[in-house]
Write an enzyme that holds these catalytic residues in place. Structure first.
Site, PDB file in Angstrom:
ATOM      1  N   ASP A 226       3.035  -2.102   5.446  1.00  0.00           N
ATOM      2  CA  ASP A 226       1.834  -1.682   4.818  1.00  0.00           C
ATOM      3  C   ASP A 226       1.803  -2.340   3.354  1.00  0.00           C
ATOM      4  O   ASP A 226       3.026  -2.516   2.818  1.00  0.00           O
ATOM      5  CB  ASP A 226       1.602  -0.059   4.725  1.00  0.00           C
ATOM      6  N   HIS A 227       0.507  -2.644   2.958  1.00  0.00           N
ATOM      7  CA  HIS A 227       0.537  -3.378   1.446  1.00  0.00           C
ATOM      8  C   HIS A 227       1.472  -4.280   1.296  1.00  0.00           C
ATOM      9  O   HIS A 227       1.996  -4.337   0.305  1.00  0.00           O
ATOM     10  CB  HIS A 227       0.586  -2.048   0.485  1.00  0.00           C
TER      11      HIS A 227
ATOM     12  N   HIS B  66      -4.664   6.356  -4.429  1.00  0.00           N
ATOM     13  CA  HIS B  66      -3.587   6.370  -3.958  1.00  0.00           C
ATOM     14  C   HIS B  66      -2.864   7.266  -5.040  1.00  0.00           C
ATOM     15  O   HIS B  66      -3.081   7.402  -6.023  1.00  0.00           O
ATOM     16  CB  HIS B  66      -2.646   4.854  -4.092  1.00  0.00           C
TER      17      HIS B  66
ATOM     18  N   ASN C 272      -4.548   7.052   6.306  1.00  0.00           N
ATOM     19  CA  ASN C 272      -3.212   6.618   5.661  1.00  0.00           C
ATOM     20  C   ASN C 272      -2.869   7.942   4.727  1.00  0.00           C
ATOM     21  O   ASN C 272      -3.632   8.355   3.962  1.00  0.00           O
ATOM     22  CB  ASN C 272      -3.115   5.385   4.944  1.00  0.00           C
TER      23      ASN C 272
END
Length: 290
Positions: free
Chosen positions: A89-90, A188, A238
């Site tokens: 991820d990311h 986030h 997520n």
């Protein structure tokens, strides 16, 4: 059981949505082995599939070495009775992107969202070409979810923050991505579940964009908002910070109750169990079963 692919889980959730059922697939961040064990245990507890995802920041935490945490998460997944996929991820580093091949990852989220639109398109298209040549499913981000690396959440009306549907259509066409993370009001690293999503925008994006939509920053989104988002067309949801909140809270309570405790197993067991409960609860909400 053997690892399943992210493509399989996301495609299955998309198919259920197309048939009129409100159903998404949850993706949880792995930082330690206890995170992976909690995700597997939570998925087994409620009998649902999940995605284990390792972020570039988690790799940095492990000294920049991907292999050990990837192998640990994959081993936990294979020993589980739940269908589990492994996702990177990311990813901003091209070197880390290429390291995904051969480590058990069926998918990667390539994050070029800090770049200009043109730069994002160019870098993502290159990442997609690399991934597809190796059978790797590729997610990308358009808009600015915010909250990464300690940055403050962006203002709701800041230009370029929310994902524009017309731009999203052009972006998907130009890059060939398999899924698109969109900015619709979440952020986030939120520890309070107070985010309010733009459900009208979610519906507009779902109508316009031909690939599954991904919601990042879901730890800060209340259950009712998640249910509405999935019903409106969000597919992959997520969750990261909520696991860390449960983990740290349990460790803190255990050590406060016994300040002389030094055996990490004594506080990691309740921490892992707290994360397991959090995983199970999110899975049921995202799958439309709670």
């Amino acid at each position: 059981m053997p690892l399943v692919s992210t493509r399989e889980l996301v495609s299955g959730a998309s198919a259920r949505q197309s048939s009129g059922r409100s159903h998404g697939v949850a993706a949880f961040n792995v930082i330690t082995l206890e995170h992976a064990e909690a995700i597997a245990a939570g998925a087994e507890r409620v009998g649902l599939a999940a995605i284990m995802q390792v972020s570039e920041n988690a790799v940095k935490f492990h000294g920049g070495r991907l292999t050990a945490i990837a192998a640990g998460a994959a081993a936990v997944a294979r020993a589980s009775g739940a269908p589990l996929a492994l996702h990177l991820d990311h990813v901003e580093s091209p070197d880390l992107l290429r390291a995904a091949d051969g480590e058990g990852f069926s998918s990667v989220m390539f994050d070029a969202s800090r770049l200009t639109y043109a730069g994002n398109v160019a870098a993502t298209a290159e990442a997609v070409a690399w991934g597809h040549a190796r059978g790797i499913w590729v997610e990308a981000e358009l808009g600015k979810v915010g909250g990464k690396d300690g940055e403050p959440p962006p203002g709701a009306h800041t230009p370029g923050v929310r994902t524009d549907p017309a731009e999203a259509v052009a972006y998907v066409r130009a890059t060939g991505v398999d899924a698109l993370a969109v900015a619709v009001g979440s952020s986030h690293a939120m520890t309070d579940r107070t985010a309010a999503l733009d459900h009208e925008l979610i519906r507009a994006l779902r109508r316009a964009v031909p690939v599954p939509l991904v919601l990042h920053g879901s730890s800060g989104v209340p259950d009712a908002e998640i249910r509405r988002a999935v019903a409106a067309g969000m597919v992959k949801i997520n969750v990261g910070t909520a696991l860390n909140t449960a983990f740290t809270g349990a460790v803190r309570r255990t050590l406060e109750a016994d300040p002389r405790m030094v055996d990490p197993r004594k506080y990691l067991v309740p921490a892992r169990e707290a994360m397991t409960g959090t995983v199970a609860a999110f899975l049921k909400v995202i799958a439309g079963e709670a």
